[in-house]
Design a protein around this motif. Structure first.
Motif: not given
Length: 531
Positions: A400-408
């Motif tokens: 969840m943290q990866l999906l919400l952070t990496v793209p940005g």
């Protein structure tokens, strides 16, 4: 009856001062006294002291004869602070209180319930607005000289500001209450309103200084213009200086607003207080259920918890919004920032490293994996009873943290590369390093979250915002970008190309991420299973 209801309302507001919900018992007298001393220190010492300093500063820059401007400026501040401090108490205490049905079922007149709620809102508004208005009148009377008219104007200034805050809070609280009854997902709207307020606050903060300075420097010109264009506003300021006729007119106007508020509330209070909110009628339609993998199901559960809590989103997921905004701002104004950094540090080679560190610093504000284990709380047994291995559950929390952070992070890093006009390899490494750093942060966050787990909380904010785990993660998030950029700026700048340094740093953080991932898959799984 009204007095008893007011005491009940105040007891509910200050309930945590008298009762420890975590231990399920009343606090000792010493603890209650300590809590109220701390509260008084914050309200009187900090807020009151801060606005006393502001009043002295403003009074010292305004020439004599312009007390009306002094009162108008501080009245605006007092109204804003009072309305913001009491509007949500108005929303939950006046309109949509949890005990509305219980009180309305008793032989208590509706006007007594309304009066007690309005008095509570008035007292809360007075508490917040008084932090501005009371120091303002004390400073004015001390500097302008004492007179009976000035004293009367000062007393009415404090009282009328509090009454106007009551009227404004009722209006805003009514809007919030009506809107909340129509919303399906209140958490998202809470986040949107909170972010909107933060944006308005910082915009006003940065503009207020220059605005006040401009007016003070040309107060004679603006005073004449205001007197000609808005005599009503000018008269309000003169009223609080002690002129009896304007003071009488302002008092009558505020009293009329209060009476109108009471009339409107008396006609709409029952309708809002007994409203149950919007309910959708569901019609069953047969459809095929889509099959999900175990990991996708666990990931959906984590996202459901995250999007279902405004506190969780605001305190642990702010970078999800800030990273795209930072990238867009870099594209708009980043050229000037890059030029300034280049001038300060004397070499354009350091700018890509500095901007990459800045993106990583923003990334560190996403730490939703830290409280994710503790947020399981007493329902942890549900996750543990499912036919799901512990590593899949932990991987979903990191995911969840990866999906919400990496793209940005990738988008902001790409914008940084465009702004610095980096070559293809350097730009690619900037993007790679930010993605690697975001991954490392996710694994480190879950590593921290698996230590000192708190599963017996009574309020989720205690593990989302107040736990030692979150503090440790925030400190690490601030320290790591600094440790990344300092060696290059102090030792290697000029002797080591930014491309080579980014490549080396990417390898080091990737290796550290793999180490933490390995720990999570072995000892972390064991620790999670033993909770």
């Amino acid at each position: 009856m009204t007095r008893i209801l007011v005491r009940k309302q105040l007891a509910e507001i200050f309930r945590t001062y008298f009762y420890d919900a975590k231990k399920n018992k009343a606090r000792s007298k010493g603890a209650v006294i300590a809590y109220f001393i701390l509260f008084a220190f914050i309200m009187v010492g900090l807020l009151g002291g801060m606005f006393t300093f502001v009043s002295i500063l403003l009074r010292g820059t305004i020439t004599s004869g312009y007390g009306w401007f002094y009162y108008l400026m501080l009245a605006l501040v007092a109204i804003c602070l009072g309305a913001f401090g009491s509007v949500f108490n108005t929303f939950s205490g006046l309109y949509l209180s949890r005990d509305n049905d219980l009180l309305l079922s008793m032989p208590i007149p509706v006007r007594s319930i309304m009066a007690s709620r309005l008095l509570t809102v008035f007292l809360m508004g007075l508490m917040y607005s008084g932090c501005v208005s009371i120091p303002a009148v004390i400073v004015y009377l001390a500097t302008a000289g004492f007179s009976l008219g000035a004293l009367l104007g000062a007393v009415m200034f404090v009282a009328l500001i509090a009454v106007f805050v009551l009227v404004l809070s009722c209006l805003l609280g009514y809007g919030v209450a009506r809107l909340s009854l129509k919303l399906k997902n209140k958490s998202f709207m809470t986040v949107i309103f909170a972010l909107l307020f933060i944006a308005i606050y910082y915009f006003a903060y940065f503009k207020a200084g220059s605005f006040v300075s401009e007016i003070v420097a040309n107060i004679a010109l603006y005073g004449e213009s205001l007197h000609a264009a808005a005599p009503l506003v000018f008269g309000i300021g003169r009223a609080f200086e002690g002129e009896l006729l304007p003071l009488l007119l302002v008092t009558l106007a505020v009293a009329a607003l209060l009476a109108l508020t009471w009339y409107i509330l008396s006609r709409s209070f029952l309708k809002i207080a007994t409203a149950t909110g919007k309910t959708d009628r569901k019609v069953y339609r047969e459809s095929r259920a889509k099959k999900k993998s175990v990991f996708a199901a666990m990931l959906g559960k984590e996202f459901g918890r995250f999007t279902g809590s405004a506190n969780y989103m605001l305190n642990c997921g702010l970078s999800t919004l800030l990273l795209p905004i930072a990238g867009i701002l870099l594209l708009v104004r980043g050229g000037a920032v890059a030029d300034v950094l280049s001038d300060i540090f004397g070499s354009g080679g350091s700018v890509p490293v500095l901007l990459t560190a800045a993106v990583c610093l923003v990334c560190s504000m996403n730490d939703m994996a830290v409280p994710s284990v503790s947020l399981e709380g007493k329902s942890l047994w549900i996750s543990r009873s499912l036919p799901v291995d512990a590593w899949t559950a932990l991987r979903a929390k990191c995911g969840m943290q990866l999906l919400l952070t990496v793209p940005g992070a990738v988008f902001a890093a790409l914008c940084s590369a465009i702004v610095t006009r980096s070559d293809l390899l350097t730009g690619l490494l900037m993007v790679v390093f930010c993605a690697v750093f975001a991954s490392f942060s996710a694994y480190l966050a879950l590593y921290i979250g698996l230590h000192n787990v708190n599963l017996v909380w009574t309020n989720e904010i205690s593990v989302i915002k107040q736990g030692v785990q979150v503090l440790t993660a925030l400190l690490a998030g601030w320290l790591l970008p600094v440790l990344f950029v300092l060696p290059y700026m102090l030792l290697l700048n000029g002797d080591f190309s930014p491309t080579a340094y980014l490549a080396l740093a990417s390898l080091l953080f990737a290796a550290a991420a793999l180490v933490f991932r390995r720990w999570l898959r072995t000892k972390g799984v064991t620790r999670f299973e033993s909770l």
